[in-house]
Scaffold this motif. Sequence first.
Motif, short mmCIF file in Angstrom:
data_model
loop_
_atom_site.label_atom_id
_atom_site.label_comp_id
_atom_site.label_asym_id
_atom_site.label_seq_id
_atom_site.Cartn_x
_atom_site.Cartn_y
_atom_site.Cartn_z
N GLY A 38 0.81 -1.21 0.00
CA GLY A 38 0.00 0.00 0.00
C GLY A 38 0.85 1.26 0.00
N LEU A 39 1.94 1.25 0.77
CA LEU A 39 2.83 2.41 0.81
C LEU A 39 3.44 2.67 -0.56
CD1 LEU A 39 4.53 4.58 2.24
CD2 LEU A 39 6.17 2.78 2.84
N TYR A 40 3.93 1.62 -1.21
CA TYR A 40 4.57 1.81 -2.51
C TYR A 40 3.56 2.19 -3.59
CZ TYR A 40 9.11 0.30 -0.85
OH TYR A 40 10.32 0.23 -0.18
N MET A 41 2.31 1.75 -3.45
CA MET A 41 1.30 2.19 -4.40
C MET A 41 1.04 3.70 -4.24
SD MET A 41 0.25 0.03 -6.60
CE MET A 41 0.13 -1.71 -6.97
N VAL A 42 1.09 4.20 -3.01
CA VAL A 42 0.98 5.65 -2.79
C VAL A 42 2.16 6.37 -3.44
CG1 VAL A 42 1.02 7.48 -1.05
CG2 VAL A 42 -0.36 5.44 -0.67
N LEU A 43 3.36 5.85 -3.22
CA LEU A 43 4.54 6.46 -3.84
C LEU A 43 4.44 6.40 -5.36
CD1 LEU A 43 7.36 5.07 -1.50
CD2 LEU A 43 6.36 7.37 -1.52
N GLY A 44 3.85 5.33 -5.88
CA GLY A 44 3.67 5.23 -7.32
C GLY A 44 2.77 6.32 -7.86
N VAL A 45 1.68 6.62 -7.13
CA VAL A 45 0.80 7.72 -7.54
C VAL A 45 1.57 9.03 -7.56
CG1 VAL A 45 -1.22 9.09 -6.90
CG2 VAL A 45 -1.31 6.61 -6.77
N LEU A 46 2.39 9.26 -6.53
CA LEU A 46 3.19 10.49 -6.47
C LEU A 46 4.18 10.55 -7.64
CD1 LEU A 46 3.89 10.69 -2.62
CD2 LEU A 46 2.16 11.92 -3.95
N ALA A 47 4.79 9.39 -7.96
CA ALA A 47 5.74 9.37 -9.07
C ALA A 47 5.02 9.63 -10.39
CB ALA A 47 6.47 8.02 -9.11
N ALA A 48 3.83 9.05 -10.56
CA ALA A 48 3.05 9.29 -11.78
C ALA A 48 2.64 10.76 -11.87
CB ALA A 48 1.82 8.39 -11.81
N THR A 49 2.34 11.36 -10.73
CA THR A 49 2.04 12.79 -10.71
C THR A 49 3.27 13.60 -11.11
OG1 THR A 49 0.41 12.44 -8.95
CG2 THR A 49 1.18 14.69 -9.29
N GLY A 50 4.45 13.15 -10.65
CA GLY A 50 5.69 13.80 -11.07
C GLY A 50 5.88 13.71 -12.58
N LYS A 51 5.52 12.58 -13.16
CA LYS A 51 5.59 12.42 -14.61
C LYS A 51 4.67 13.42 -15.30
CE LYS A 51 6.32 10.33 -18.62
NZ LYS A 51 7.60 10.49 -19.36
N LEU A 52 3.49 13.63 -14.72
CA LEU A 52 2.55 14.60 -15.28
C LEU A 52 3.14 16.01 -15.24
CD1 LEU A 52 -0.93 13.49 -13.90
CD2 LEU A 52 -0.26 13.63 -16.28
N THR A 53 3.73 16.39 -14.12
CA THR A 53 4.30 17.74 -14.01
C THR A 53 5.44 17.93 -15.01
OG1 THR A 53 5.80 17.06 -12.23
CG2 THR A 53 3.65 17.93 -11.58
N PHE A 54 6.18 16.85 -15.27
CA PHE A 54 7.24 16.94 -16.28
C PHE A 54 6.64 17.13 -17.67
CE2 PHE A 54 9.65 14.42 -19.45
CZ PHE A 54 10.72 15.30 -19.61
N GLU A 55 5.59 16.35 -17.98
CA GLU A 55 4.96 16.48 -19.28
C GLU A 55 4.36 17.87 -19.48
OE1 GLU A 55 4.99 14.40 -21.77
OE2 GLU A 55 6.05 12.80 -20.72
#
Length: 421
Positions: free
Chosen positions: A15-32
């Motif tokens: 569950g913790l890493y799935m939360v971190l995954g959402v944050l990382a995907a959000t980081g990908k969005l901010t980069f795009e």
Amino acid sequence: MKLHTRTNPFLLMAGLYMVLGVLAATGKLTFELGLVEALPRLRWVTIHFVTIGGMTQTVFGVLPRFVAAVTDGSRSIHYRNRWLQWGALNAGYPLILIGMTAGSATTAGTGAGMVLVALVSLFVTLYRLRPASNRSGGVGRYFRTAPSFLVIGILAAFGMLFGIHGPGGYFGSLEAHVHANVWGFLGLVVAGVLLTVLPRLLDVPLRFPRLRVITYWGLTVGAMGLVAGPWLARHEFTIGGLAMYVLGTTALLVNVGGTYRLSERTWDSRFVLVLGAYLWLLFPVPWAPLVILFPDAVPAGAIETAAINGLVFGWMLQLAMAFLPVVAIAALQPSSEFIGAIPDATEEGSSPSWLQVGSVNTGMLFLWATAFPPVVDVASLLTLAGYFLITAAWAVFVVDLWGALVGRNVVPRHADESPSG
């Protein structure tokens, strides 16, 4: 002395890493969107949050329970080994991430070595749970074979980190690593789980029990070819392995669909998530021979990128959305009641919304579309839209998962139970 906690610690880390995954995907969005500079290896870090962070933690957490449930049930789980597995896995995985982002092969290699220690310990646990009699109906072999592919995947990762490759070179090792971990390790586990859980969820017998052997050998031999082919640079192994894997997957889906129809249930979101997951698993199949044999005639690099996104966000993430909250609720019960608790957990937990189903699959459609030349002018926009839709569905799933992990009232555990079983 045994440690007792309310929630399976492997699933808490998932569950913790799935939360971190959402944050990382959000980081990908901010980069795009151009709001931040490129972060080192962000895409691969995001992928590993789902694979090792989410799915592998879950497999470590519940695989012994599945093995115990589908065998004779007379073998006990050694909880000291389970805490060793948890400690080694969760000490090694952060080192892998740090080594990846910092470009340190030594740090990442140390982390991979610790994950390998955890895996060897898991092998010991599964070996001790081997059946004294054959009550598994052939499903137990899926769970005992699957970790072998993760060993191969880790060894391929060592090759990439330290420059030790076969005839296929670095990219051959990379493909072998991905294929072993995803098509081999997780593919066999998921197939075994579906064949075990689906009849219980639908309260009907498995529609085509004889197809289990075809599924097992198709996936196993197919994954072997998909691993050996790239590493050895032998296209015939890769294409032959792909054909076998499609055969095994087709037999699995025939069983899944036939069992569902036997139940006379109406379509629900979990079933559609499973179908969507296998759509994105199989979608690269027609393109694979073209990429292998005629790489200059097709956008090979873009197709390979889209295929990996499909395996992670299309296949794995959808399966997690369908079942991980349910497994988290059922895992609060004693090991002997784990599989039997899954139908009740399905009723207790919230079902994935149709909006999630549409969002994640539309997002994957956009990401796959970027692989083809006709949309090159809008590829950046499609990538942005794809990641946005996937991240939105992922975020809702994470809320549901944590509700399952910490928000359910369940029957207290027996005194001799441990959550790491």
